[in-house]
Design an enzyme around this catalytic site. Structure first.
Site, short mmCIF file in Angstrom:
data_model
loop_
_atom_site.label_atom_id
_atom_site.label_comp_id
_atom_site.label_asym_id
_atom_site.label_seq_id
_atom_site.Cartn_x
_atom_site.Cartn_y
_atom_site.Cartn_z
N ASP A 230 1.04 -1.49 0.03
CA ASP A 230 -0.24 0.15 0.17
C ASP A 230 0.75 0.85 -0.23
O ASP A 230 1.94 1.71 0.77
CB ASP A 230 -1.19 0.43 1.25
CG ASP A 230 -2.16 1.45 1.36
OD1 ASP A 230 -2.86 1.32 0.27
OD2 ASP A 230 -1.82 1.85 2.10
N GLU A 237 11.28 10.60 3.20
CA GLU A 237 10.69 11.95 3.19
C GLU A 237 12.12 12.53 2.62
O GLU A 237 12.96 12.37 3.45
CB GLU A 237 9.67 12.82 4.36
CG GLU A 237 8.57 11.94 4.23
CD GLU A 237 9.21 10.35 5.04
OE1 GLU A 237 9.96 10.35 5.92
OE2 GLU A 237 8.22 10.07 4.56
N GLU A 272 0.82 -0.53 -5.56
CA GLU A 272 -0.10 1.09 -5.14
C GLU A 272 0.92 2.29 -5.31
O GLU A 272 1.54 2.71 -3.84
CB GLU A 272 -1.04 0.87 -3.69
CG GLU A 272 -2.09 1.64 -4.45
CD GLU A 272 -2.31 2.52 -3.65
OE1 GLU A 272 -3.78 3.39 -2.95
OE2 GLU A 272 -2.12 2.69 -1.71
C1 GLC Z 1 -4.37 3.34 -0.33
C2 GLC Z 1 -5.88 2.30 0.31
C3 GLC Z 1 -6.45 3.49 0.97
C4 GLC Z 1 -6.41 3.88 2.14
C5 GLC Z 1 -5.12 4.75 1.93
C6 GLC Z 1 -4.55 4.38 3.16
O1 GLC Z 1 -4.60 4.00 -0.99
O2 GLC Z 1 -5.84 2.25 -0.81
O3 GLC Z 1 -8.05 2.72 0.97
O4 GLC Z 1 -7.51 4.42 2.62
O5 GLC Z 1 -4.02 3.24 1.91
O6 GLC Z 1 -3.61 3.32 3.72
#
Ligand code: GLC
Length: 572
Positions: A230, A237, A272
């Site tokens: 994720d 940073e 992601e």
């Molecule tokens: C990602 C997830 C989302 C979540 C965010 C913070 O973007 O897809 O659902 O709120 O991370 O963890």
């Protein structure tokens, strides 16, 4: 390679039985692709699927009971949303313990049984790993904030002022005013890219990197097949930068990948990274970082192309997409658990998308649209099929968001992104077959309206009809799985004069597939330049019928409203 047994006598009238034999005609099959390249992924949250104990919340025992359904659908992998102990202020993306299961969803033993049951059916399991941040309830953060000289202080990003890293964008625009939050306990600010209750971990600290690998190892040892990592662009940073996609962040990720390859070959990492293609490409490295990454910029452009009835948004973004190393793969999706993100479009494109897909302001959230697939497409079966047809035939591994295979609706009144996370609709009975609990105690109300409610849209009724969306989804998954060219083949666009038609050739070894999509609500004729394939016949992949042989003239096709074709090319 299978051997040719006999020649068809009347090639133009090849029948059903002969097709199988044609299907294996002189095919030079490349080496078997890694599993994720040919996968069909189903995204689901344990809490939304099936409640086995009647407490109103879905759980792992329930999910295990529904594996037959998923196997029958034809998916080959499940991507599970976060199921760890959590205060659930961001549906579990706020993790308070990385090595356990939230009691609402069952126990670690339940998870293991589910994992084994999935594996027995040949279904792989990808779990979520939130590297960037934890919940503020996580014991690490509790320690870190307890005093400035606590040994865990340096596990998070602290500052005396809230002026560092100025100009870094805020992601949850609708709720957060700053990426810094004041901690009244230790009287300093801490850094957070998402909600203020999700403090970012400090990846400059080797102890953090070590511990997060140990967490991943914990689940790999148990047998999970991969991770969706994720929010990876934000790990490190640095002053004076956007704090996204930094070389230091890539270095952290490469370190994880090296460990994975050494200790768990065959497992997969999915990124992601909601970024433009040029910034996305480095996440594959030289094949030494991620195996897969979501193609965020493509998704909104598929919706745009459909609304504009023009292929340009789609061809343009795919042309701008750099090639990726061997063994790497894009992940394609139409919808997921978040808002349909419009971060990777221009301001004008965003305005267009809002006007066309979210006229009601309540449907908008942050920089996106919180709706499901069917309502976005006005519940129009032809458009739902066309979009799924593109999802399954453009280069990448497709992901189906739970419930979209039956055309579930959404409820924008539920706040945040909860409207696209309502319970799975199994049948027309009590709680839509999701739970035996009192309706009032469900984790979320079910969809009830006459169009999308569980009495109108559910698995049970759609299973009974050959022409339901569910049956159609099963069919397209089956056809997609019949041709490895979809997972690993190259793509080449054709540019017929009719720009309402999106046509491309996928090729792998000796196998060539032609895909033609009509993005328009009106019937279209199109002339395709297929000279190179002169002498080939076209075999329509769903009905397995033969279309005329390619000759000297441009190949003429007509397509009904939102119709699409997948053809195998064969030289016989
Ligand atoms: C990602 C997830 C989302 C979540 C965010 C913070 O973007 O897809 O659902 O709120 O991370 O963890």
């Amino acid at each position: 390679m299978k051997l040719l047994r006999s020649k068809p006598r009347h090639p133009p009238f090849v029948g059903f039985a002969d097709f199988y034999f044609l299907g294996s005609l002189n095919l030079v099959m490349p080496q078997t692709a890694p599993w994720y390249q040919d996968a069909i992924i189903y995204q689901v949250h344990a809490r939304t699927f099936y409640d086995s104990n009647g407490d109103g919340v879905g759980d792992f025992r329930g999910l295990a009971q529904k594996l037959d359904y998923l196997q029958d659908l034809g998916i080959t992998a499940i991507w599970l949303m976060p199921f760890f102990p959590s205060p659930l202020r961001d549906d579990g993306y706020d993790i308070a313990d990385y090595r356990s299961v939230h009691r609402n969803y069952g126990t670690l033993e339940d998870f293991k049984s589910f994992l084994d049951a999935a594996h027995q059916r040949g279904i792989r399991v990808i779990i979520e790993m939130v590297l960037n941040h934890t919940s503020d309830q996580h014991p690490w953060f509790q320690e870190s904030r307890s005093s400035r000289d606590n040994p865990k202080r340096d596990w998070y990003v602290w500052s005396e002022t809230d002026t560092r890293y100025r100009g870094v964008r805020i992601i949850f625009l609708d709720t957060e005013l700053s990426n810094w939050a004041w901690d009244p306990v230790s009287k300093e600010y801490y850094w957070h890219r998402f909600f203020s209750h999700q403090p970012d971990l400090n990846y400059d600290n080797p102890a953090v990197r070590e511990e997060m690998w140990n967490v991943m190892k914990f689940w790999l040892d148990m047998g999970v097949d991969g991770f969706r990592l994720d929010a990876v662009p934000y790990l490190v940073e640095r002053e004076g930068t956007s704090c996204e996609n930094l070389p230091e962040t890539h270095a952290v990720l490469k370190e994880l990948r090296a460990k994975l390859d050494q200790q768990f070959p065959g497992k997969m990492l999915l990124a992601e990274a909601n970024q433009w293609p040029a910034d996305l490409r480095p996440y594959f490295g030289n094949g030494d970082e991620f195996h897969m990454a979501f193609h965020f910029p493509l998704m909104p452009r598929m919706f745009m192309g459909l609304k504009l009835e023009d292929r340009k948004p789609i061809t343009e973004i795919l042309q701008q997409t750099p090639a990726i190393p061997d063994g790497c793969q894009w992940c394609l999706f139409l919808r997921n658990h978040d808002e349909l993100t419009l971060e990777m479009v221009t301001d004008m494109e965003r305005d267009y998308m809002y006007d066309e897909y979210a006229r009601d302001k309540n449907m908008r959230l942050n920089l996106g649209i919180r709706r499901r697939l069917a309502p976005l497409l006005d519940n129009d079966r032809r458009r739902i099929e066309l979009m799924n047809g593109m999802l399954m035939s453009l280069p990448g591994t497709p992901i189906i968001y739970y419930g979209d295979e039956i055309g579930m609706g959404d409820n924008v009144n539920l706040g945040d992104r909860n409207g696209v996370r309502t319970p799975m609709q199994w049948d027309g009975g009590w709680n839509g077959g999701f739970s035996a609990a009192d309706p009032e105690s469900l984790y979320s109300p079910l969809m009830l309206n006459p169009v999308y409610g569980f009495q109108a849209v559910n698995v049970h009724s759609q299973k009974r009809f050959e022409h339901s969306l569910l049956s159609w989804m099963k069919r397209i998954i089956k056809v997609r799985k019949s041709a490895p060219v979809f997972g690993s083949g190259s793509i080449e666009f054709l540019y017929p004069a009719n720009h309402r038609v999106l046509a491309y050739i996928r090729q792998l070894g000796n196998e060539t597939v032609l895909i033609v999509n009509n993005l328009s609500s009106a019937a279209q004729a199109v002339e395709l330049d297929l000279k190179r394939y002169k002498g080939n016949i076209l075999i329509e992949m769903f009905g397995r019928n033969i279309f005329p042989r390619i000759g000297d003239l441009p190949y003429l096709l007509t397509l009904g409203s939102y119709q699409f074709y997948w053809f195998r090319l064969r030289r016989i």
